[in-house]
Design an enzyme around this catalytic site. Structure first.
Site, PDB file in Angstrom:
ATOM      1  N   THR A 147       0.811  -1.225   0.000  1.00 57.56           N
ATOM      2  CA  THR A 147       0.000   0.000   0.000  1.00 57.56           C
ATOM      3  C   THR A 147       0.839   1.267   0.000  1.00 57.56           C
ATOM      4  O   THR A 147       0.476   2.249  -0.644  1.00 57.56           O
ATOM      5  CB  THR A 147      -0.915  -0.005   1.248  1.00 57.56           C
ATOM      6  OG1 THR A 147      -1.798  -1.106   1.149  1.00 57.56           O
ATOM      7  CG2 THR A 147      -1.724   1.269   1.370  1.00 57.56           C
ATOM      8  N   ASP A 154       1.383  -6.514  -4.651  1.00 59.79           N
ATOM      9  CA  ASP A 154       0.517  -6.476  -3.476  1.00 59.79           C
ATOM     10  C   ASP A 154       0.965  -7.698  -2.675  1.00 59.79           C
ATOM     11  O   ASP A 154       1.033  -8.817  -3.217  1.00 59.79           O
ATOM     12  CB  ASP A 154      -0.946  -6.612  -3.899  1.00 59.79           C
ATOM     13  CG  ASP A 154      -1.897  -6.518  -2.712  1.00 59.79           C
ATOM     14  OD1 ASP A 154      -1.669  -7.229  -1.716  1.00 59.79           O
ATOM     15  OD2 ASP A 154      -2.871  -5.767  -2.796  1.00 59.79           O
ATOM     16  N   SER A 155       1.287  -7.524  -1.424  1.00 57.07           N
ATOM     17  CA  SER A 155       1.918  -8.629  -0.694  1.00 57.07           C
ATOM     18  C   SER A 155       0.976  -9.805  -0.467  1.00 57.07           C
ATOM     19  O   SER A 155       1.407 -10.856   0.015  1.00 57.07           O
ATOM     20  CB  SER A 155       2.536  -8.147   0.616  1.00 57.07           C
ATOM     21  OG  SER A 155       1.570  -8.010   1.627  1.00 57.07           O
ATOM     22  N   ARG A 209      -2.539 -25.590  13.988  1.00 59.27           N
ATOM     23  CA  ARG A 209      -3.019 -24.515  14.871  1.00 59.27           C
ATOM     24  C   ARG A 209      -4.068 -25.126  15.784  1.00 59.27           C
ATOM     25  O   ARG A 209      -5.230 -25.274  15.410  1.00 59.27           O
ATOM     26  CB  ARG A 209      -3.575 -23.364  14.048  1.00 59.27           C
ATOM     27  CG  ARG A 209      -2.576 -22.866  13.002  1.00 59.27           C
ATOM     28  CD  ARG A 209      -2.947 -21.514  12.493  1.00 59.27           C
ATOM     29  NE  ARG A 209      -2.787 -20.530  13.539  1.00 59.27           N
ATOM     30  CZ  ARG A 209      -3.579 -19.478  13.708  1.00 59.27           C
ATOM     31  NH1 ARG A 209      -4.610 -19.312  12.916  1.00 59.27           N
ATOM     32  NH2 ARG A 209      -3.358 -18.619  14.665  1.00 59.27           N
TER      33      ARG A 209
HETATM   34  N1  ASP Z   1      -2.766  -5.600   0.297  1.00 55.12           N
HETATM   35  C1  ASP Z   1      -1.748  -4.696   0.733  1.00 55.12           C
HETATM   36  C2  ASP Z   1      -0.440  -5.457   0.719  1.00 55.12           C
HETATM   37  O1  ASP Z   1      -0.222  -6.236   1.593  1.00 55.12           O
HETATM   38  C3  ASP Z   1      -2.046  -4.185   2.100  1.00 55.12           C
HETATM   39  C4  ASP Z   1      -1.029  -3.201   2.651  1.00 55.12           C
HETATM   40  O2  ASP Z   1       0.068  -3.026   2.178  1.00 55.12           O
HETATM   41  O3  ASP Z   1      -1.369  -2.554   3.664  1.00 55.12           O
HETATM   42  O4  ASP Z   1       0.363  -5.280  -0.150  1.00 55.12           O
END
Ligand code: ASP
Length: 336
Positions: free
Chosen positions: A13, A58-59, A240
């Site tokens: 983000t 996007d992670s 878990r």
């Molecule tokens: N979906 C985004 C990511 O993980 C969320 C973020 O960065 O806050 O890349």
């Protein structure tokens, strides 16, 4: 000469821009960042350069292979900088921080992950504050570990988890106190920092399917467990379990499926679904059964740390027996 920090941008983000389909990583984020940070002359920041991974993500799209790419990008420039900031999406930041802590074991320089809840280019963004704070920690020679800096706190990376979806203080470290708190002043708790011995960097090739995660829930069937552990690609499982490490032992078939997997060499590590505290496998009969079949208690490791550790040990080529010994022991401060 002042201290120099390398910022490695991987996506997330912090550097995204709005598109018709929602936020996506923006190319050329480094120029935008220089524009913003260049104006902060009043803040005593270290000198910094920025490099980007070949493709920004996007992670949510992170794969274990990205961990190797990130570590490699850092190590290629290791001798040129005093510290490193990794800009990363929040969704999997704690997973990457955990993986880096094992690959860069015994680091002699700070490696600080950060990101933002609102993109830098948007109003009310938390990006600059997070980044500036991360740069300060990355320039501190006393920090010799992988940290995660977010929402005015610095955490040990492999102890952290994303706990909140929409707050600026999105991360927490339920089983280890923050390494630093940031207000008008910066309080770094040096006594909480990892005391590193020697550099032991190993950046292995990860098999993306080698580790699976299974959450125990009421009604979990032996058939579902078998579908996971009998998959030939799966060599490690993070279980878990409930509370201090309990599973439904009233279903002998379920226990048998797990026992067969362990006997075949699948390494099963038991972590708790509870965020706070760890597993004590012998407390109840429903947990002691796991010790009997060779499931490894994972102490108070986060899911992210247990997952990354198992991936790392498998990728490094450790035997199931060696993994059984190392999983419950601290390699990089991930377990009490
Ligand atoms: N979906 C985004 C990511 O993980 C969320 C973020 O960065 O806050 O890349």
């Amino acid at each position: 000469m002042g201290r120099r920090v390398l910022v490695l941008h991987t996506g997330g983000t912090i550097g995204m821009e709005p598109t018709q389909d929602g936020l996506r990583p923006m190319a050329g984020f480094g120029i935008v960042l220089h524009g913003h940070l260049g104006a902060r002359s009043a803040v005593a920041l270290p000198e910094w350069d920025i490099v980007e991974l070949d493709s920004l993500i996007d992670s949510a799209n992170l794969q274990p292979g990205h961990w190797r790419r990130i570590a490699t990008a850092l190590l290629e420039r290791w001798d040129d900088y005093d510290g490193f900031v990794v800009l990363h999406g929040t969704d999997t930041m704690a997973w990457t921080a955990s993986a880096l802590s094992f690959m860069l074991r015994g680091t002699d320089k700070p490696v600080i992950l950060t990101g933002a809840q609102i993109p830098l280019a948007e109003p009310r963004s938390d990006a600059l504050e997070n980044l500036e704070t991360a740069l300060l920690f990355a320039a501190d020679p006393g920090i010799r570990e992988v940290g995660l800096c977010f929402g005015r706190r610095l955490f040990r990376g492999n102890r952290s988890s994303k706990l909140k979806t929409s707050s600026f203080d999105a991360f927490g470290s339920p089983n280890y106190p923050p390494l630093a708190e940031v207000g008008i002043g910066v309080t770094l708790h040096r006594e909480r920092l990892l005391v590193q011995r020697e550099r032991d960097f190993v950046v292995p090739h990860f098999d993306p399917e080698a580790v699976a995660v299974l959450t125990v829930h009421p009604g979990l069937s032996a058939r579902i467990v078998a579908a996971v552990v009998d998959d030939p690609a799966v060599r490690g499982l993070v279980l878990r379990s409930y509370g201090v490490g309990n599973v439904p032992d009233a279903d002998p078939r379920l226990i048998e499926v797990l026992a067969d997997a362990v006997a075949r060499g699948v390494v099963v590590v038991n972590t708790s679904q509870c965020a706070v505290g760890g597993v004590a496998q012998g407390t109840y009969a429903t947990g002691a059964v796991l010790t009997r079949i060779g499931v490894v208690p994972g102490g108070d490791m986060t899911l992210e740390a247990a997952f990354a550790k198992l991936h790392f040990l498998i990728a490094r080529g450790d035997s199931p027996q060696a993994m059984g010994e190392l999983l419950g022991r601290s390699l990089s401060g991930e377990v009490s």
